[in-house]
Design an enzyme around this catalytic site. Sequence first.
Site, mmCIF file in Angstrom:
data_model
loop_
_atom_site.group_PDB
_atom_site.id
_atom_site.type_symbol
_atom_site.label_atom_id
_atom_site.label_comp_id
_atom_site.label_asym_id
_atom_site.label_seq_id
_atom_site.Cartn_x
_atom_site.Cartn_y
_atom_site.Cartn_z
ATOM 1 N N ARG A 107 0.874 -1.182 0.000
ATOM 2 C CA ARG A 107 0.000 0.000 0.000
ATOM 3 C C ARG A 107 0.902 1.219 0.000
ATOM 4 O O ARG A 107 1.656 1.440 0.955
ATOM 5 C CB ARG A 107 -0.903 0.005 1.229
ATOM 6 C CG ARG A 107 -1.830 1.230 1.313
ATOM 7 C CD ARG A 107 -2.657 1.205 2.591
ATOM 8 N NE ARG A 107 -3.427 2.416 2.758
ATOM 9 C CZ ARG A 107 -4.667 2.603 2.334
ATOM 10 N NH1 ARG A 107 -5.292 1.612 1.708
ATOM 11 N NH2 ARG A 107 -5.295 3.744 2.536
ATOM 12 N N HIS A 134 -7.058 0.915 -6.816
ATOM 13 C CA HIS A 134 -7.423 0.389 -5.497
ATOM 14 C C HIS A 134 -8.310 -0.846 -5.693
ATOM 15 O O HIS A 134 -9.495 -0.838 -5.348
ATOM 16 C CB HIS A 134 -8.144 1.480 -4.707
ATOM 17 C CG HIS A 134 -8.187 1.253 -3.230
ATOM 18 N ND1 HIS A 134 -7.633 0.143 -2.621
ATOM 19 C CD2 HIS A 134 -8.754 1.981 -2.221
ATOM 20 C CE1 HIS A 134 -7.837 0.211 -1.314
ATOM 21 N NE2 HIS A 134 -8.508 1.309 -1.050
ATOM 22 N N GLN A 137 -10.600 -2.544 -2.839
ATOM 23 C CA GLN A 137 -11.778 -1.759 -2.468
ATOM 24 C C GLN A 137 -12.919 -2.007 -3.444
ATOM 25 O O GLN A 137 -14.081 -2.136 -3.056
ATOM 26 C CB GLN A 137 -11.438 -0.272 -2.434
ATOM 27 C CG GLN A 137 -12.632 0.638 -2.145
ATOM 28 C CD GLN A 137 -13.208 0.443 -0.753
ATOM 29 O OE1 GLN A 137 -12.484 0.498 0.227
ATOM 30 N NE2 GLN A 137 -14.513 0.217 -0.663
ATOM 31 N N ASP A 230 -16.158 10.114 -2.588
ATOM 32 C CA ASP A 230 -14.928 9.946 -1.825
ATOM 33 C C ASP A 230 -14.505 11.336 -1.343
ATOM 34 O O ASP A 230 -15.017 12.351 -1.819
ATOM 35 C CB ASP A 230 -13.854 9.315 -2.717
ATOM 36 C CG ASP A 230 -12.612 8.863 -1.959
ATOM 37 O OD1 ASP A 230 -12.638 8.873 -0.705
ATOM 38 O OD2 ASP A 230 -11.622 8.516 -2.617
ATOM 39 N N CYS A 271 -15.848 4.819 0.241
ATOM 40 C CA CYS A 271 -14.751 3.918 0.606
ATOM 41 C C CYS A 271 -14.177 4.223 1.985
ATOM 42 O O CYS A 271 -13.451 3.392 2.544
ATOM 43 C CB CYS A 271 -13.659 3.950 -0.457
ATOM 44 S SG CYS A 271 -13.016 5.604 -0.796
ATOM 45 N N ARG A 316 -14.413 -5.409 2.758
ATOM 46 C CA ARG A 316 -12.992 -5.356 2.416
ATOM 47 C C ARG A 316 -12.299 -6.617 2.909
ATOM 48 O O ARG A 316 -11.461 -7.205 2.206
ATOM 49 C CB ARG A 316 -12.323 -4.129 3.076
ATOM 50 C CG ARG A 316 -12.664 -2.776 2.492
ATOM 51 C CD ARG A 316 -12.148 -2.603 1.081
ATOM 52 N NE ARG A 316 -10.729 -2.840 0.952
ATOM 53 C CZ ARG A 316 -9.755 -2.009 1.352
ATOM 54 N NH1 ARG A 316 -10.063 -0.876 1.955
ATOM 55 N NH2 ARG A 316 -8.491 -2.307 1.155
#
Length: 334
Positions: A107, A134, A137, A230, A271, A316
């Site tokens: 990450r 991502h 996600q 987001d 998210c 997740r």
Amino acid sequence: MSTFKGKDFLKLLDFSTDEILSLILLAEKLKAMKKNGITHKLCEGKNAALIFEKTSTRTRCSFEVAARDLGMGTTYLSPEASQIGKKESIADTARVLSGMFDGIEYRGFGQARAEELAKYAWVPVWNGLTNEFHPTQILADLLTLKEQFGSLNGLNFVYMGDARFNMGNSLMVGCAKTGINFTVCAPEKYFPDKKLIDTCREFASVNNSALTFTPSVDAALKGANAVYTDIWVSMGEPTEVWSERLNDLSPYQVNADVMAKAEKDAVFMHCLPSYHDLNTEVGKAVCEKFGRTELEVTDEVFESGASVVFREAENRMHTIKAVMAATLSEDDII
């Protein structure tokens, strides 16, 4: 034998529609097993290195809990604890960790760093987030949509706000590959890269779905089954960009009026983290500076019955577990 065994999981562009759907199906199975208390140590005795150049709550917890459920051990490498790219090259780090671990999560920043890590590692590398993509996600988002509506094909999905980075990119890819109609609602300067749009249009055409880009809130929300947003400033961007983003994106805040334009059973998705109130240090500082109480979404919508954000967060873990199991398990589980 699973087509995932030993593969990297770097971006959804690397996988077919059937492969993405099979990961979602596996996540559903593993989620049901966990809920019913059924042990599923499919990777017992294996170990994973978790490299975090950017910190996280959901990603770290998801990988660690998923790994434990699968019978794996984990070693967390914080931004301070890892020498990757500083005192040790990415290539050397990949080879060192490959000798000690069965899988590596990354990450961090540019996608190129994850790709280089995967190039030199001889164990699977999983993308926990880069600036451009991502993918874990989006698997969680797709699982949540499937749980909510029973099927993905033909759903109308609207992303409100800045779609130039990892979330906009990855949601567009995921929707195009699974037959979901994808709409970006924002000023044109916040649309994704044209080359990626063209690539995704090809996927959408094969899967009988459409991509739409519009600054019109009314046009975007007509028939919408899911409304997604987001935070307006991505991780790693300077705080100086807040003024411009607030000016440009305030008309695209997800509020009650916006949700009323969507279908009656539409869901709100995010998210996380979210600046829907003043209960975070960053959110409070920005709101106080610009005279606001909420940013990308109102607290009313965030806490409403339409909000599925915490189911997304839980998913997740289930989808990450599916990725690790599919790429590491000795059993033919897909």
